[in-house]
Design a protein around this motif. Structure first.
Motif, PDB file in Angstrom:
ATOM      1  N   LEU A 256       0.835  -1.200   0.000  1.00  0.00           N
ATOM      2  CA  LEU A 256       0.000   0.000   0.000  1.00  0.00           C
ATOM      3  C   LEU A 256       0.870   1.250   0.000  1.00  0.00           C
ATOM      4  O   LEU A 256       1.760   1.399   0.836  1.00  0.00           O
ATOM      5  N   PHE A 257       0.580   2.150  -0.944  1.00  0.00           N
ATOM      6  CA  PHE A 257       1.190   3.489  -0.977  1.00  0.00           C
ATOM      7  C   PHE A 257       0.059   4.501  -0.917  1.00  0.00           C
ATOM      8  O   PHE A 257      -0.890   4.438  -1.704  1.00  0.00           O
ATOM      9  N   VAL A 258       0.172   5.472   0.011  1.00  0.00           N
ATOM     10  CA  VAL A 258      -0.857   6.496   0.189  1.00  0.00           C
ATOM     11  C   VAL A 258      -0.206   7.869   0.095  1.00  0.00           C
ATOM     12  O   VAL A 258       0.834   8.116   0.723  1.00  0.00           O
ATOM     13  N   GLY A 259      -0.822   8.774  -0.658  1.00  0.00           N
ATOM     14  CA  GLY A 259      -0.306  10.140  -0.708  1.00  0.00           C
ATOM     15  C   GLY A 259      -0.901  10.917  -1.860  1.00  0.00           C
ATOM     16  O   GLY A 259      -0.968  10.442  -2.993  1.00  0.00           O
ATOM     17  N   GLY A 260      -1.347  12.144  -1.598  1.00  0.00           N
ATOM     18  CA  GLY A 260      -1.953  12.949  -2.650  1.00  0.00           C
ATOM     19  C   GLY A 260      -0.928  13.612  -3.548  1.00  0.00           C
ATOM     20  O   GLY A 260       0.196  13.907  -3.133  1.00  0.00           O
ATOM     21  N   PRO A 264       4.450  17.513  -3.554  1.00  0.00           N
ATOM     22  CA  PRO A 264       5.491  17.050  -4.485  1.00  0.00           C
ATOM     23  C   PRO A 264       6.300  15.843  -4.017  1.00  0.00           C
ATOM     24  O   PRO A 264       6.632  14.985  -4.847  1.00  0.00           O
ATOM     25  N   PRO A 265       6.626  15.695  -2.719  1.00  0.00           N
ATOM     26  CA  PRO A 265       7.376  14.487  -2.327  1.00  0.00           C
ATOM     27  C   PRO A 265       6.639  13.191  -2.649  1.00  0.00           C
ATOM     28  O   PRO A 265       7.282  12.171  -2.942  1.00  0.00           O
ATOM     29  N   ASN A 266       5.306  13.215  -2.604  1.00  0.00           N
ATOM     30  CA  ASN A 266       4.547  12.003  -2.917  1.00  0.00           C
ATOM     31  C   ASN A 266       4.670  11.620  -4.389  1.00  0.00           C
ATOM     32  O   ASN A 266       4.786  10.434  -4.732  1.00  0.00           O
ATOM     33  N   VAL A 267       4.625  12.613  -5.260  1.00  0.00           N
ATOM     34  CA  VAL A 267       4.733  12.329  -6.695  1.00  0.00           C
ATOM     35  C   VAL A 267       6.111  11.766  -7.023  1.00  0.00           C
ATOM     36  O   VAL A 267       6.242  10.764  -7.748  1.00  0.00           O
ATOM     37  N   ASP A 268       7.144  12.394  -6.475  1.00  0.00           N
ATOM     38  CA  ASP A 268       8.494  11.888  -6.708  1.00  0.00           C
ATOM     39  C   ASP A 268       8.634  10.467  -6.178  1.00  0.00           C
ATOM     40  O   ASP A 268       9.215   9.593  -6.839  1.00  0.00           O
ATOM     41  N   ALA A 269       8.100  10.209  -4.980  1.00  0.00           N
ATOM     42  CA  ALA A 269       8.207   8.875  -4.382  1.00  0.00           C
ATOM     43  C   ALA A 269       7.500   7.829  -5.227  1.00  0.00           C
ATOM     44  O   ALA A 269       8.020   6.721  -5.437  1.00  0.00           O
ATOM     45  N   LEU A 270       6.311   8.158  -5.723  1.00  0.00           N
ATOM     46  CA  LEU A 270       5.567   7.182  -6.525  1.00  0.00           C
ATOM     47  C   LEU A 270       6.277   6.900  -7.844  1.00  0.00           C
ATOM     48  O   LEU A 270       6.342   5.742  -8.291  1.00  0.00           O
ATOM     49  N   ARG A 271       6.801   7.927  -8.477  1.00  0.00           N
ATOM     50  CA  ARG A 271       7.520   7.711  -9.733  1.00  0.00           C
ATOM     51  C   ARG A 271       8.733   6.799  -9.509  1.00  0.00           C
ATOM     52  O   ARG A 271       9.001   5.901 -10.316  1.00  0.00           O
ATOM     53  N   LEU A 333       9.900   8.028   0.313  1.00  0.00           N
ATOM     54  CA  LEU A 333      10.086   9.465   0.091  1.00  0.00           C
ATOM     55  C   LEU A 333      11.574   9.802   0.026  1.00  0.00           C
ATOM     56  O   LEU A 333      12.349   9.413   0.904  1.00  0.00           O
ATOM     57  N   ARG A 334      11.946  10.578  -0.977  1.00  0.00           N
ATOM     58  CA  ARG A 334      13.351  10.958  -1.135  1.00  0.00           C
ATOM     59  C   ARG A 334      13.616  12.372  -0.648  1.00  0.00           C
ATOM     60  O   ARG A 334      14.779  12.780  -0.522  1.00  0.00           O
ATOM     61  N   PHE A 335      12.575  13.136  -0.371  1.00  0.00           N
ATOM     62  CA  PHE A 335      12.717  14.430   0.294  1.00  0.00           C
ATOM     63  C   PHE A 335      11.408  14.727   1.000  1.00  0.00           C
ATOM     64  O   PHE A 335      10.392  14.068   0.775  1.00  0.00           O
ATOM     65  N   GLY A 336      11.446  15.712   1.869  1.00  0.00           N
ATOM     66  CA  GLY A 336      10.259  16.062   2.635  1.00  0.00           C
ATOM     67  C   GLY A 336      10.654  16.601   3.990  1.00  0.00           C
ATOM     68  O   GLY A 336      11.833  16.818   4.287  1.00  0.00           O
ATOM     69  N   ALA A 337       9.664  16.827   4.813  1.00  0.00           N
ATOM     70  CA  ALA A 337       9.883  17.319   6.175  1.00  0.00           C
ATOM     71  C   ALA A 337       8.702  16.884   7.018  1.00  0.00           C
ATOM     72  O   ALA A 337       7.741  16.296   6.522  1.00  0.00           O
ATOM     73  N   GLY A 338       8.786  17.155   8.298  1.00  0.00           N
ATOM     74  CA  GLY A 338       7.689  16.806   9.179  1.00  0.00           C
ATOM     75  C   GLY A 338       7.618  15.318   9.474  1.00  0.00           C
ATOM     76  O   GLY A 338       8.582  14.580   9.285  1.00  0.00           O
ATOM     77  N   VAL A 339       6.456  14.896   9.943  1.00  0.00           N
ATOM     78  CA  VAL A 339       6.183  13.493  10.251  1.00  0.00           C
ATOM     79  C   VAL A 339       5.242  12.955   9.188  1.00  0.00           C
ATOM     80  O   VAL A 339       4.314  13.639   8.755  1.00  0.00           O
ATOM     81  N   LYS A 340       5.477  11.731   8.764  1.00  0.00           N
ATOM     82  CA  LYS A 340       4.758  11.194   7.612  1.00  0.00           C
ATOM     83  C   LYS A 340       3.487  10.480   8.052  1.00  0.00           C
ATOM     84  O   LYS A 340       3.527   9.395   8.638  1.00  0.00           O
ATOM     85  N   GLY A 341       2.356  11.085   7.721  1.00  0.00           N
ATOM     86  CA  GLY A 341       1.081  10.517   8.112  1.00  0.00           C
ATOM     87  C   GLY A 341       0.825   9.155   7.512  1.00  0.00           C
ATOM     88  O   GLY A 341       0.128   8.327   8.113  1.00  0.00           O
ATOM     89  N   THR A 356      12.143   5.062   3.622  1.00  0.00           N
ATOM     90  CA  THR A 356      13.461   5.655   3.511  1.00  0.00           C
ATOM     91  C   THR A 356      13.817   6.341   4.832  1.00  0.00           C
ATOM     92  O   THR A 356      12.943   6.574   5.681  1.00  0.00           O
ATOM     93  N   ALA A 357      15.076   6.692   4.984  1.00  0.00           N
ATOM     94  CA  ALA A 357      15.492   7.403   6.194  1.00  0.00           C
ATOM     95  C   ALA A 357      14.785   8.745   6.298  1.00  0.00           C
ATOM     96  O   ALA A 357      14.405   9.186   7.397  1.00  0.00           O
ATOM     97  N   CYS A 358      14.581   9.415   5.162  1.00  0.00           N
ATOM     98  CA  CYS A 358      13.869  10.687   5.171  1.00  0.00           C
ATOM     99  C   CYS A 358      12.443  10.509   5.677  1.00  0.00           C
ATOM    100  O   CYS A 358      11.951  11.288   6.487  1.00  0.00           O
ATOM    101  N   ALA A 359      11.754   9.472   5.205  1.00  0.00           N
ATOM    102  CA  ALA A 359      10.374   9.223   5.619  1.00  0.00           C
ATOM    103  C   ALA A 359      10.292   8.842   7.097  1.00  0.00           C
ATOM    104  O   ALA A 359       9.328   9.177   7.778  1.00  0.00           O
ATOM    105  N   ALA A 360      11.301   8.138   7.590  1.00  0.00           N
ATOM    106  CA  ALA A 360      11.282   7.678   8.984  1.00  0.00           C
ATOM    107  C   ALA A 360      11.681   8.768   9.969  1.00  0.00           C
ATOM    108  O   ALA A 360      11.527   8.596  11.179  1.00  0.00           O
ATOM    109  N   GLU A 361      12.180   9.892   9.470  1.00  0.00           N
ATOM    110  CA  GLU A 361      12.641  10.976  10.338  1.00  0.00           C
ATOM    111  C   GLU A 361      11.520  11.467  11.254  1.00  0.00           C
ATOM    112  O   GLU A 361      10.398  11.715  10.815  1.00  0.00           O
TER     113      GLU A 361
END
Length: 427
Positions: A256-260, A264-271, A333-341, A356-361
């Protein structure tokens, strides 16, 4: 007393900056499409998966009077930030505070607005311009919570002039400049890096002007405290409730992958997932299906060859069937910030995650304990295949993940931060 009219110019500057970022990231056609967007039609308020409203509360009481301002009414079935905002207002209302909400767009969002009113929240749709509305009403509030720096940079000075006794809280939602800088670093984009530096200056100024700033993770709190030692920064995490009887390993299958697509981080991650990761997973697990959920994602990957096994669902108002049916959650996710819902949602449903480490931050999660972490496509695919097929590992991570949500992303965690941020409730 009416406020200094210069606030209009600050607001215009904020909107021009956001337009410039949109133009840079998506081109003029994408920016114009974004400007032309209208709020989606509200879902049926009785549809499954909509936030279960608490019992209606009285409009008045002895608690603090709190005004929250955000760009629009939260749509909790559509994005993580909306779910956090909705649950925050729920916590405040259940604590006895008198909660009011002012959407920047002033739009009545139908069932989404009704859901807030069922919590006891007073929603001000169709309100007038900020200077006049604040001049008439703001002095009656104990606390003003402004979401996102680009609203705060013109609302905070306005509020200071009109109601200097009101406590002002900036809810960053995530650190915008950090996300922009990481996107620039990923693509080696010097122009976007310069824009990120501008955002950083503006965001830090908004933090410095607030009485209290909320961030969603200890990582972001540390960054702000280092940059602005004098600022008061508190962690208000994403807010979730754990599924008490989640489905087990044998009852689940697939990914399962979720993200609108608006993020932009969601689009990059899905691609990246479709182009490099999932084909490697299918080589290991030929019958494995990948369920992709999120507004606009089908259009975002249009033209890309879809590997066998990909199911594009679009917006799903009720995620609970997929959260009970899929075996492994993905956060590449290869970039982003905050906590990943998306990670919170999966963990709360008893579904372990590869990230990814970025997503787990900021998730308070350790590789191999609450989730699996991998940053290269081959390593990510290997972790997915391993977790999908190892029941003992899956069960251990699933249990640790739900404990993680209970310990760090519960309503009780929010109450502690609110108590530290707000003035004492009225007696």
């Amino acid at each position: 007393m009416l406020p200094d009219p210069r606030y209009h110019w600050r607001r215009l500057g904020s909107r021009l900056h956001r337009l410039r970022l949109a133009v840079h990231a998506r081109g003029w056609r994408g920016a114009l499409a974004r400007l032309a967007e209208r709020p989606p039609a509200p879902a049926d308020p009785a549809a499954p998966g909509r936030p279960e409203p608490a019992a209606p509360l009285p409009a008045a009481g002895d608690g603090r009077r709190v005004l929250l301002v955000d760009v629009s009414t939260p749509r909790p079935d559509r994005d993580s930030g909306s779910l956090r905002a909705f649950n925050l207002m729920r916590v405040l209302a259940e604590s006895g505070d008198r909660v009011e909400f002012l959407p920047d767009d002033r739009v009545d969002a139908g069932a989404y607005t009704d859901a807030l009113r069922l919590l006891g929240v007073v929603v001000h749709t169709g309100a007038g311009a900020y200077p006049h509305w604040f001049a008439r009403h703001l002095r009656g509030f104990d606390v003003l919570v402004v979401s996102r720096y680009h609203l705060a940079e013109f609302l905070v000075p306005l509020a200071r002039r009109i109601a200097p006794g009101t406590r002002i809280v900036l809810d960053t939602v995530d650190l915008h400049h950090l996300r922009e800088r990481r996107e620039a670093d990923l693509g080696g984009d010097r122009r976007l890096r310069r824009l990120a530096a501008i955002t950083r200056r503006r965001e830090l100024r908004a933090v410095a002007e607030a009485d209290v700033t909320w961030v969603v993770s200890p990582v972001e709190a540390a960054l702000l405290r280092e940059a602005l030692p004098q600022a008061r920064v508190e962690v208000l995490p994403n807010l979730h409730q754990v599924e008490e009887t989640p489905a087990g390993f044998a009852e689940r299958e697939g990914l399962l992958f979720v993200g609108g697509a608006r993020h932009p981080p969601n689009v990059d991650a899905l691609r990246w997932l479709l182009a490099e990761i999932f084909p490697l997973v299918r080589a290991r697990l030929p019958d494995c299906a990948l369920h992709v959920v999120g507004d606009g994602l089908a259009a975002a990957v249009a033209g890309l060859p879809l590997p066998p096994g990909v199911r594009l669902h679009g917006h799903v108002p009720d995620l609970s069937p997929l959260l009970r049916r899929c075996r492994v959650g993905l956060a590449p996710l290869r970039f982003g910030a905050g906590v990943k819902g998306k990670i919170n949602l999966c963990m709360a449903a008893g579904m372990p995650v590869v990230a990814t480490a970025c997503a787990a931050e900021g998730m308070h999660a350790r590789d191999g304990v609450e989730l699996l972490v991998a940053d290269a496509a081959a390593a990510f695919a290997e972790a997915v295949a391993r977790l999908h097929g190892d029941e003992a590992l899956w069960t251990r991570l699933a249990r640790a993940g739900t404990d993680n949500v209970r310990n760090h992303f519960s309503f009780d965690s929010a109450r502690a931060t609110i108590a530290a941020s707000f003035p004492t409730a009225r007696c």
